[in-house]
Design an enzyme around this catalytic site. Structure first.
Site, mmCIF file in Angstrom:
data_model
loop_
_atom_site.group_PDB
_atom_site.id
_atom_site.type_symbol
_atom_site.label_atom_id
_atom_site.label_comp_id
_atom_site.label_asym_id
_atom_site.label_seq_id
_atom_site.Cartn_x
_atom_site.Cartn_y
_atom_site.Cartn_z
ATOM 1 N N CYS A 1 -0.896 3.634 -7.088
ATOM 2 C CA CYS A 1 -1.633 3.271 -5.956
ATOM 3 C C CYS A 1 -1.710 1.840 -6.349
ATOM 4 C CB CYS A 1 -3.128 3.862 -6.046
ATOM 5 S SG CYS A 1 -4.223 3.166 -4.827
ATOM 6 N N CYS B 1 0.940 -1.252 -0.115
ATOM 7 C CA CYS B 1 -0.105 0.033 0.124
ATOM 8 C C CYS B 1 0.837 1.279 0.012
ATOM 9 C CB CYS B 1 -0.860 -0.143 1.212
ATOM 10 S SG CYS B 1 -1.813 1.418 1.460
#
Length: 267
Positions: free
Chosen positions: A177, A70
């Site tokens: 992302c 992440c």
């Protein structure tokens, strides 16, 4: 060998799938945080707290390495994770692939969450790895959430909006992302549609491959793609052991991981 990955949700699927391809014999631990997602809008301290909780749940299963799959958690929680877990468990963060994208020359676009776009963190990476390169930062509001829910219409709208902000002559797009890698080909199609004739094919740069390879290096393991497949997949939902969520099967990476493992229905 056992590799653990953490994320608020299914953004960890791309890196987990690469680990599975490089080392089919590796046991996997996927630690998500459905009770606390999304992490993006949280304060840095909150992100760190939730990432630490997900990591502690994963480390209880005694992995050889932990991947922070992440971008948001890497920015805000990596120092705390390493301080608590290393050297016992190597911790590998996720950094947008700005350096390899910039190395290819030409214009580069970085697709990222609104919170990351224009942040000091991302600007620092651009300064360090893309100095002198024409870089456009493209915010993608709602895209990670749409991918998390496998909301096809919302994904299409978010991708189209971001593509409209991307220069038509861009040579490479950085997927800033981890969720975006799950819809990489849709991004490629949307951006390529507006490109002038005669340009080279659009290059997409995600982080999953580099992160998975780094995890193996940290534990002195070599890729062995022909190794016997392990069916040991541990899935944690805010610390509770379960199975892959049904939404994971909407993506090729989830289907790869779920082929040998049962899936939790959403109803």
């Amino acid at each position: 060998m056992k590799i653990a990955l953490i994320d608020s949700g299914i953004g960890l699927l791309p890196a987990a799938a690469v680990v599975r391809r490089l080392r089919p014999d590796a046991d996997l631990v996927l630690s998500t945080d459905p009770d606390g997602m999304p992490w993006g809008p949280r304060t840095p301290d909150d992100v760190s707290e939730h990432a630490l909780a997900a990591a502690r749940a994963a480390v209880a299963h005694r992995p050889d390495a932990l991947i922070v799959a992440c971008n948001t958690a890497t920015v805000h929680a990596l120092p705390a994770l390493r301080a608590e877990l290393e050297p016992g468990v190597p911790v590998i963060g996720t950094v947008p692939a700005i350096k390899p994208a910039a190395a290819g020359g030409g214009r580069v676009a970085i697709w990222a969450t609104p919170a990351t776009t224009g942040s000091a963190y991302q600007r620092g990476l651009i300064r360090d790895f893309a100095d002198g390169v024409d870089v456009t930062e493209v915010p993608c509001p709602g895209l990670a959430d749409a991918v998390e829910q496998a909301d096809e219409d919302a994904i299409d709208r978010s991708v189209a909006a971001a593509a409209a902000l991307t220069p038509m002559d861009v040579r490479a797009v950085v997927l800033g992302c981890t969720h975006y890698e799950l819809v990489a080909e849709r991004i490629r199609t949307a951006v390529s549609a507006g490109r002038p004739d005669g340009l080279p094919p659009l290059a997409l740069h995600g982080s999953a491959g580099a992160v998975a390879a780094q995890a193996l290096r940290r534990i002195d393991a070599r890729p062995e793609p022909a190794a016997t497949l392990s069916t040991r997949l541990t899935v944690l939902h805010s610390g509770r052991e379960g199975t892959l969520p049904e939404v994971a099967l909407m993506y090729a990476e989830g289907r790869l991981l779920g082929a040998a493992n049962p899936v939790t229905p959403t109803h």
